[in-house]
Every structure is written in structure tokens, then in C-alpha cells.
Scaffold this active site. Structure first.
Site, PDB file in Angstrom:
ATOM      1  N   ASP A 194      49.885  34.446  33.142  1.00 43.87           N
ATOM      2  CA  ASP A 194      48.804  35.152  33.406  1.00 43.87           C
ATOM      3  C   ASP A 194      47.443  35.253  32.377  1.00 43.87           C
ATOM      4  O   ASP A 194      47.870  35.679  31.268  1.00 43.87           O
ATOM      5  CB  ASP A 194      49.352  36.590  33.981  1.00 43.87           C
ATOM      6  CG  ASP A 194      47.872  37.496  34.775  1.00 43.87           C
ATOM      7  OD1 ASP A 194      47.206  36.544  35.240  1.00 43.87           O
ATOM      8  OD2 ASP A 194      48.376  38.125  35.393  1.00 43.87           O
ATOM      9  N   GLU A 220      48.235  32.202  36.476  1.00 41.83           N
ATOM     10  CA  GLU A 220      47.680  32.910  37.549  1.00 41.83           C
ATOM     11  C   GLU A 220      46.204  33.370  36.646  1.00 41.83           C
ATOM     12  O   GLU A 220      45.635  33.177  35.608  1.00 41.83           O
ATOM     13  CB  GLU A 220      47.982  34.444  37.657  1.00 41.83           C
ATOM     14  CG  GLU A 220      47.788  35.507  38.859  1.00 41.83           C
ATOM     15  CD  GLU A 220      48.481  36.712  38.645  1.00 41.83           C
ATOM     16  OE1 GLU A 220      49.883  36.090  38.675  1.00 41.83           O
ATOM     17  OE2 GLU A 220      48.806  37.888  38.164  1.00 41.83           O
ATOM     18  N   GLU A 246      44.298  38.915  43.125  1.00 45.44           N
ATOM     19  CA  GLU A 246      44.636  40.981  43.125  1.00 45.44           C
ATOM     20  C   GLU A 246      43.411  40.838  42.684  1.00 45.44           C
ATOM     21  O   GLU A 246      43.142  42.454  43.118  1.00 45.44           O
ATOM     22  CB  GLU A 246      45.298  40.879  41.527  1.00 45.44           C
ATOM     23  CG  GLU A 246      44.266  40.592  40.273  1.00 45.44           C
ATOM     24  CD  GLU A 246      45.846  40.455  38.860  1.00 45.44           C
ATOM     25  OE1 GLU A 246      45.967  39.571  38.668  1.00 45.44           O
ATOM     26  OE2 GLU A 246      44.741  41.320  38.333  1.00 45.44           O
ATOM     27  N   HIS A 296      50.197  40.486  44.731  1.00 45.68           N
ATOM     28  CA  HIS A 296      50.321  41.035  43.864  1.00 45.68           C
ATOM     29  C   HIS A 296      51.060  42.162  43.567  1.00 45.68           C
ATOM     30  O   HIS A 296      50.277  43.154  44.078  1.00 45.68           O
ATOM     31  CB  HIS A 296      49.326  40.859  43.571  1.00 45.68           C
ATOM     32  CG  HIS A 296      48.930  41.987  42.193  1.00 45.68           C
ATOM     33  ND1 HIS A 296      48.368  43.008  42.033  1.00 45.68           N
ATOM     34  CD2 HIS A 296      48.704  41.496  40.667  1.00 45.68           C
ATOM     35  CE1 HIS A 296      47.547  43.479  40.741  1.00 45.68           C
ATOM     36  NE2 HIS A 296      48.162  42.566  39.822  1.00 45.68           N
TER      37      HIS A 296
HETATM   38 MG   LIG Z   1      47.563  39.010  36.994  1.00 43.34          MG
END
Ligand SMILES: [Mg+2]
Length: 377
Positions: A194, A220, A246, A296
Site C-alpha cells: 500500500d 494499493e 478506500e 477495505h
Molecule cells: Mg490502503
């Protein structure tokens, strides 16, 4: 059946000084969210979560929705999204409005499930799903100087068979983090990264190419979530799937991510995307472009319960059992009592599985003492 009571309950918890954690964008010590509790004329109670700061979410629920929700039949839940875009007109495309809708929507589904005696994933048309594969969301950037390998070792000991780690603070550091995680996890686990949107496209591209040899399942938010052209550029140049969602809410934003496969995986948060009704619509849109859906979760236990019910309802189409691709469910390993302490029976990732509650609605019981302990109003 009609809703006779609606309450927004802000919750908060702060980590001790020096124990902040976070991502490539910085550290944080405060965790906050807002629960919504609905009660009907027959005494059925439903819970939902607005993944938004308490004062804003509470004001939004009370000022924009409470009058209309009181007296509403919870089975009319899908009218909430329409209402958010039409009354008050033009407010629907707002993150706090959709967070409030999410909470009320999930609470309505909780009530519907309880009133018909079925878990929500069965109401959403899912097959009988009893287990999901949790992934440890871990290796955060920490305020305190700690060995980066410690959290991954803990995740392995806890039985996780998949993990997502924070990167995005420079190419050399990205390589070091991914290499460390892969060495500890071994070759056969899913490893996600991420970047929290901390790169420009050329930086994300350089990082993606540098870590490709470590078999990354998805990257991500490689660029900021608003940077759709950045997503498209990266997708055309790298093989690793790109995930985002998200930071997005509502069908219109997700349509932009899904159309023409701007990303490979969408990640609606059940406390922000518009709730279970909207998430179901998003999953349907995703299926038309062969985009995967992986919720998420950085929420309290209520938002996590909603995400688990949603994940258990998602079709694996077009994959068959010959192409195994587990429904990975995010399990935040940071210290957060709003996740770990709020339920009578907390979710337990031990052994690398999450049991999907089969009791009616969300299938959870709120620990009222814990709720009082973390109330922030
Ligand atoms: Mg994230």
C-alpha cells in the site's frame, strides 16, 4: 415495522504519546469513528458505522437524515441512496453524506436480517459462505523506531497466510520492506503493498518494477486516489494488479474506477461507500468489467462485520475452483480497541480464517460497557 429511534454515537481512542503509526504520508495517534443505532417499533436494534469523524458524522445523521429515517420501514433501505442524492439536492456526492448513508443502510440491513432470521450475506444473494481468508494489514510506519520485520513475524505466528504492508517512502525503502516481508512470509503467501497515494506515476512505476520480483498480489493506491490518469498510465505499464477504493464513495465514483478497468480491484469501505446497498451495486458494476472486489477495512468492529457479510456475498465469477483466488479480507493489526474490544465475541483471525457469522443480521453483539468506554460525546 418502522424505525422509532436513531442515535449517532461517536467513538474515539488515542494511542499513547510516541506510539503513533501510519503510512507513507505520516503518523497518527487518534482513531475515531461513528456508530449509528436504529431501533424499530418492535424493539429490534440495528447497528451501522459511518467511517467519519464523530462531530461531522453525528451532525450529518441528525441534521440531514434523522427526520426522514424516523417512521421509515427498514425494508425500504434502498431508498436511502436515492434520497441522499435528491433531498437535500446536490449533497449526495459528499463523503460525509455517504458515510452517514452507509451507517443507516447497514443498520437497516442488520434489522432486516434479524427480522427474517438470516445473516446479511444470505439476504444479498450470496451462497452459503462460512469462512474467509484474512490478511494482516501491517508493517505500518511507526513513530517509535522498531525493527520492520517484527510485525510480519507476529503475523506469521498468528497464523495469517496473507499480508499487506505499507511502502511508498522511497524506492530503496520499498525494496527493503517488500524483500523483508517476502522472506519472512515465504514464497506461497499473498503479499500486498500500500503506497497510500504518496507517489507520482513515474515514481510508482519505478517502485512497482523494483518490487515485481517479490510476487506482489496488488499495489494499493500507488498514486493519489484522485489521479485517475495516473492509475491508467500505470496499468498500461505494469503487470501487478492495482487496487483502490478506500477513498471513494457512491456509485458514480466507483463507476469511474471500474469503467475501462481504471483499476483491477475496487475496495469499497462499508462505512463510507454508501453501505451494503451501494456496495452490492458496486460489485455488480465491477463484474461487468471483470474487476475484483475486496473490501477495505480500517473500521470499528461494526464496519468490519458489515464488510465480512458483504465479502461473503460476493460472487467469485469468473473464477472457478480451478483458479483459486481467495476472498481476502483486511484485518488491521494496529492497536485499536474500537476493532478489538467492541463486540461480545470479537472476530478472530487465528489459523488464517475468519468465520462468517451465521446468526441473523450482522451476527454481532455489541459490548455495551466497551461502547460506553470509548464514547466521545
Ligand atoms: Mg490502503
Amino acid at each position: 415495522m418502522e424505525i422509532t429511534d436513531i442515535r449517532a454515537i461517536p467513538l474515539a481512542h488515542s494511542l499513547p504519546e510516541g506510539r503513533g503509526l501510519g503510512d507513507a504520508r505520516g503518523f497518527g495517534t487518534d482513531r475515531g469513528t461513528t456508530l449509528v443505532r436504529l431501533e424499530t417499533d418492535d424493539g429490534t436494534v440495528g447497528w451501522g458505522e459511518a467511517f467519519a469523524p464523530g462531530p461531522i458524522a453525528t451532525a450529518t445523521v441528525e441534521e440531514l437524515f434523522a427526520d426522514d429515517v424516523l417512521g421509515m420501514d427498514p425494508f425500504a433501505v434502498e431508498s436511502l441512496a436515492d434520497r441522499s442524492y435528491t433531498d437535500p439536492y446536490h449533497f449526495g456526492g459528499d463523503v460525509f453524506v455517504q458515510s452517514a448513508v452507509s451507517a443507516i443502510d447497514v443498520a437497516c440491513w442488520d434489522i432486516i436480517g434479524k427480522s427474517v432470521g438470516r445473516p446479511i450475506h444470505r439476504l444479498l444473494g450470496g451462497t452459503q459462505c462460512s469462512e474467509l481468508t484474512p490478511y494482516a494489514s501491517t508493517m505500518y510506519f511507526t513513530e517509535a523506531d522498531r525493527p520492520i520485520e517484527d510485525p510480519i513475524r507476529v503475523a506469521v505466528v498468528e497464523g495469517f497466510t496473507a499480508a499487506k504492508i505499507k511502502i511508498g517512502s522511497g524506492i530503496a525503502d520499498d525494496i527493503e520492506r517488500v524483500r523483508t516481508a517476502r522472506e519472512i512470509l515465504g514464497p506461497d503467501t499473498d503479499l500486498m503493498v500500500d503506497m497510500n497515494g504518496n507517489y507520482r506515476p513515474h515514481q510508482a512505476l519505478e517502485s512497482a518494477r523494483a518490487i515485481a520480483e517479490y510476487d506482489v498480489t496488488w499495489i494499493e493506491e500507488p498514486v493519489p486516489p484522485e489521479n485517475r490518469s495516473g492509475y491508467r498510465e500505470l496499468r498500461s505499464k505494469i503487470d501487478t494488479p492495482i487496487a483502490a477504493g478506500e477513498a471513494h464513495y457512491g456509485r458514480f465514483e466507483f463507476k469511474e474506477l471500474i469503467d475501462d478497468r481504471t483499476v483491477d480491484i475496487v475496495q469499497p469501505n462499508l462505512g463510507r461507500c454508501g453501505g451494503l446497498s451501494e456496495a452490492r451495486l458496486i460489485a455488480g458494476m465491477a463484474s461487468t468489467e471483470n474487476v475484483a472486489v475486496r473490501p477495505h477495512i480500517w473500521n470499528s468492529a461494526v464496519g468490519m462485520a458489515a464488510a465480512i457479510q458483504f465479502a461473503a456475498s460476493i460472487s467469485s465469477y469468473p473464477n472457478t475452483r480451478h483458479v483459486p483466488e481467495p476472498m481476502l479480507i483486511e484485518f488491521d493489526r494496529s492497536e485499536n480497541p474500537l476493532r478489538s474490544d467492541l463486540l461480545e465475541t470479537p472476530f478472530d483471525p487465528a489459523g488464517g480464517t475468519i468465520t462468517v457469522p451465521q446468526s441473523p443480521g450482522l451476527g454481532i453483539d455489541i459490548d455495551e460497557a466497551a461502547l460506553e468506554r470509548y464514547r466521545a460525546d
